[in-house]
Enzyme design. Structure first.
Site, PDB file in Angstrom:
ATOM      1  N   LYS A   1       0.854  -1.193   0.000  1.00  0.00           N
ATOM      2  CA  LYS A   1       0.000   0.000   0.000  1.00  0.00           C
ATOM      3  C   LYS A   1       0.882   1.233   0.000  1.00  0.00           C
ATOM      4  CE  LYS A   1      -4.448   1.196   0.493  1.00  0.00           C
ATOM      5  NZ  LYS A   1      -5.628   0.376   0.200  1.00  0.00           N
TER       6      LYS A   1
ATOM      7  N   GLY B   1     -17.900   8.268  -1.352  1.00  0.00           N
ATOM      8  CA  GLY B   1     -16.876   8.440  -2.393  1.00  0.00           C
ATOM      9  C   GLY B   1     -17.141   7.448  -3.510  1.00  0.00           C
ATOM     10  N   ASN B   2     -16.103   7.065  -4.245  1.00  0.00           N
ATOM     11  CA  ASN B   2     -16.294   6.161  -5.380  1.00  0.00           C
ATOM     12  C   ASN B   2     -16.992   4.868  -4.968  1.00  0.00           C
ATOM     13  OD1 ASN B   2     -15.916   4.975  -8.045  1.00  0.00           O
ATOM     14  ND2 ASN B   2     -14.343   3.749  -7.059  1.00  0.00           N
ATOM     15  N   ALA B   3     -16.448   4.193  -3.957  1.00  0.00           N
ATOM     16  CA  ALA B   3     -17.013   2.903  -3.560  1.00  0.00           C
ATOM     17  C   ALA B   3     -18.418   3.075  -2.973  1.00  0.00           C
ATOM     18  CB  ALA B   3     -16.088   2.217  -2.561  1.00  0.00           C
ATOM     19  N   GLY B   4     -18.567   4.004  -2.034  1.00  0.00           N
ATOM     20  CA  GLY B   4     -19.859   4.196  -1.362  1.00  0.00           C
ATOM     21  C   GLY B   4     -20.965   4.594  -2.330  1.00  0.00           C
TER      22      GLY B   4
ATOM     23  N   GLY C   1     -19.931   7.415   4.203  1.00  0.00           N
ATOM     24  CA  GLY C   1     -18.964   7.572   3.119  1.00  0.00           C
ATOM     25  C   GLY C   1     -19.678   7.500   1.793  1.00  0.00           C
TER      26      GLY C   1
HETATM   27  N1  GLU Z   1      -7.400   0.370  -2.941  1.00  0.00           N
HETATM   28  C1  GLU Z   1      -8.188  -0.802  -3.192  1.00  0.00           C
HETATM   29  C2  GLU Z   1      -8.210  -1.693  -1.954  1.00  0.00           C
HETATM   30  O1  GLU Z   1      -8.006  -1.233  -0.845  1.00  0.00           O
HETATM   31  C3  GLU Z   1      -7.787  -1.528  -4.476  1.00  0.00           C
HETATM   32  C4  GLU Z   1      -6.380  -2.029  -4.534  1.00  0.00           C
HETATM   33  C5  GLU Z   1      -5.937  -2.568  -5.879  1.00  0.00           C
HETATM   34  O2  GLU Z   1      -6.716  -2.621  -6.810  1.00  0.00           O
HETATM   35  O3  GLU Z   1      -4.760  -2.932  -5.949  1.00  0.00           O
HETATM   36  O4  GLU Z   1      -8.493  -2.857  -2.008  1.00  0.00           O
END
Ligand code: GLU
Length: 413
Positions: A105, A218-221, A216
Site C-alpha cells: 500500500k 466516495g467512489n465505492a460508497g 462515506g
Molecule cells: N485500494 C483498493 C483496496 O483497498 C484496491 C487495490 C488494488 O486494486 O490494488 O483494495
C-alpha cells in the site's frame, strides 16, 4: 482512552488468528511486520512558483504469493502505521480471493481539496518518480484508493513509462480504458461488495425491503448505494465528512449523486434532514455500510448500532474492541478483506488483460468477478463454521493460511 492505531489493530488480529488456526511462531513473526517500508519526500512546484515538500510511503508487506499489490491513498491523515496496516490487509485480501498477488500500500500526506488540477498532477508524478525503483508489473503494482482515481493512475503510468522508455501498462491498475484499463474497474469494489451482500442477506434472512445506511459517499460508497438503490433497497441515511442526509422514506440515490456533484457533499439535500455525521449509524437501518476511513465504529459509538448486517466497504472501519461487542450482539459482519476485495480482483483481471494485450467485455469481467467473490464468500463461510468463529476470523483463517503455506513452500519456515 487509548488513541486508535491501525497497525496495532492489525497485529492484534494476527495474534487472534494465530491462536485459532495454530500458526507456527516463525511464520507468525514474519507476518507481524512489512517486509519493506519506504518513506520518501519529494519537491513539487506549486502554482505560485514556490516549492512544497511532500511526504509519501510505500509499504511492501508480503510477496509470498506474488508481487506486492495495493492502492495509493492521497489524504492529509496518511501516516506510517496506517499505510502498514493497509498493506497487511491487502496481503490477506488477495489471498482470500485467491489471486496470485501479495500485499502492499502507498500513501501521500496531502489534502487534495487544496490543490489545483495541475498541482495534483505534479504530486502524482513526483510520488511515482520517488518510488519508481520499487514498483513494476512483477514487483509491486499500485492502484487507486481514497482520493486517487483513473486519471491519476494515467499520469503515474505515463511518468513511469517515460522513465523506463518503454510501454509497461501492467505496472499500475485502475488506469483509464484508453491506456489499458479494464472495463468495470471503476465500480468493481462496489459490485464485489454487492455480490457478498446478496449472499449475506440470504444467510440471515433479510429481505429487499431492508433499510440501508452509508458512512462515506466516495467512489465505492456512491457506486454501492446506486447498485442497492436499483435493486430496490431503501437507503435511509448517507453521511460524508461534512455531515449526513437522512430520510426515513428512502433517498433517491441518482438525485443525491447529482446533488453531490454540484455541491461537493451529501448535506443540504432537499427533502432530507441534515445531521452530524455520527447520526447515520444511529438510524434504525438494518444494513450498515461503512465506506470511508478506519476507526469509524469504535467504543464511543458501537452501542448505538442497530444494524443486523454490516458490510465493510472501507478498510478497517471497525476497531477490534467494537468488533467483539458487535459479534456478541449477533451482528453479521462481512469483513473488509472479503467485502471490498472486488477492486483488487478486477485489478488482477486488468493485469491479465494487459499481459495478453487482449481486452474483455464488461460482461466477461463481471462474470469472472462474480465467480471470484462468490467462491471466496463460501470459502470464508466454511472457515467460520470450521472454527466456530466470526466471519472476520473465518476470512483471516483462509487468507493467513494461504499466505503461510506459500511461505512454507518457499522454505521460509
Ligand atoms: N485500494 C483498493 C483496496 O483497498 C484496491 C487495490 C488494488 O486494486 O490494488 O483494495
Amino acid at each position: 482512552m487509548k488513541k486508535y492505531n491501525a497497525f496495532e489493530n492489525v497485529q492484534e488480529q494476527l495474534k487472534e488468528i494465530k491462536e485459532i488456526i495454530g500458526l507456527e511462531d516463525n511464520i507468525f513473526e514474519q507476518l507481524l511486520k512489512p517486509q519493506k517500508m519506504l518513506e520518501v519526500s519529494f519537491p513539487v512546484k506549486m502554482d505560485n512558483g514556490k516549492i512544497e515538500v511532500f511526504t509519501g510511503y510505500r509499504s511492501q508487506y508480503n510477496d509470498a504469493r506474488g508481487p506486492y499489490k495495493g492502492g495509493i491513498r492521497f489524504h492529509k491523515k496518511v501516516n506510517v502505521d496506517e499505510v502498514k496496516a493497509l498493506s497487511a490487509w491487502m496481503t490477506w485480501k488477495t489471498a482470500v480471493v485467491n489471486i496470485p498477488l501479495g500485499g502492499g500500500k502507498g500513501g501521500v500526506v496531502v489534502d487534495v481539496k487544496k490543490l489545483s488540477e495541475a498541482e495534483l498532477e505534479r504530486v502524482a508524478r513526483g510520488y511515482i518518480r520517488a518510488i519508481q525503483k520499487i514498483v513494476g508489473h512483477d514487483i509491486d503494482i499500485p492502484a487507486p484508493d481514497i482520493y486517487t482515481d483513473s486519471k491519476i493512475m494515467g499520469w503515474m503510468l505515463d511518468e513511469y513509462e517515460m522513465m523506463a522508455g518503454r510501454h509497461m501498462s501492467g505496472m499500475i491498475t485502475g488506469k483509464p480504458l484508453n491506456l489499458g484499463g479494464s472495463k468495470a474497474r471503476g465500480f468493481a469494489t462496489a459490485q464485489g461488495a454487492a455480490y457478498t451482500l446478496d449472499l449475506a442477506v440470504d444467510k440471515i434472512g433479510l429481505d429487499k425491503n431492508s433499510t440501508v445506511a452509508f458512512n462515506g459517499f466516495g467512489n465505492a460508497g456512491a457506486n454501492l448505494a446506486k447498485i442497492l438503490f436499483d435493486k430496490g433497497y431503501k437507503i435511509i441515511a448517507v453521511s460524508d465528512s461534512k455531515g449526513s442526509t437522512v430520510n426515513c422514506m428512502g433517498i433517491d440515490i441518482d438525485d443525491l449523486i447529482k446533488h453531490k456533484k454540484t455541491t461537493g457533499s451529501v448535506v443540504d439535500y432537499k427533502g432530507s434532514e441534515t445531521l452530524s455525521g455520527q447520526h447515520c449509524m444511529e438510524q434504525d437501518a438494518d444494513i450498515l455500510i461503512p465506506a470511508a476511513l478506519e476507526d469509524y465504529v469504535n467504543e464511543k459509538n458501537v452501542e448505538s448500532i442497530k444494524a443486523k448486517l454490516i458490510v465493510e466497504l472501507a478498510n478497517g472501519p471497525i476497531t477490534n474492541h467494537a468488533d467483539k461487542i458487535l459479534n456478541k450482539k449477533g451482528v453479521l459482519i462481512v469483513p473488509d478483506i472479503l467485502a471490498n476485495a472486488g477492486g483488487v480482483a478486477v485489478s488482477y483481471l486488468e493485469q491479465v488483460q494487459n499481459a495478453y494485450a487482449l481486452y474483455w467485455t464488461e460482461e466477461e469481467v463481471l462474470g469472472r468477478l462474480k465467480e471470484i467473490m462468490e467462491t471466496a464468500f463460501e470459502e470464508v463461510w466454511q472457515e467460520k463454521e470450521n472454527y466456530q468463529t466470526s466471519m472476520r476470523m473465518g476470512a483471516y483463517a483462509l487468507g493467513v493460511k494461504r499466505v503461510a503455506q506459500a511461505m512454507r513452500d518457499r522454505g521460509k519456515s
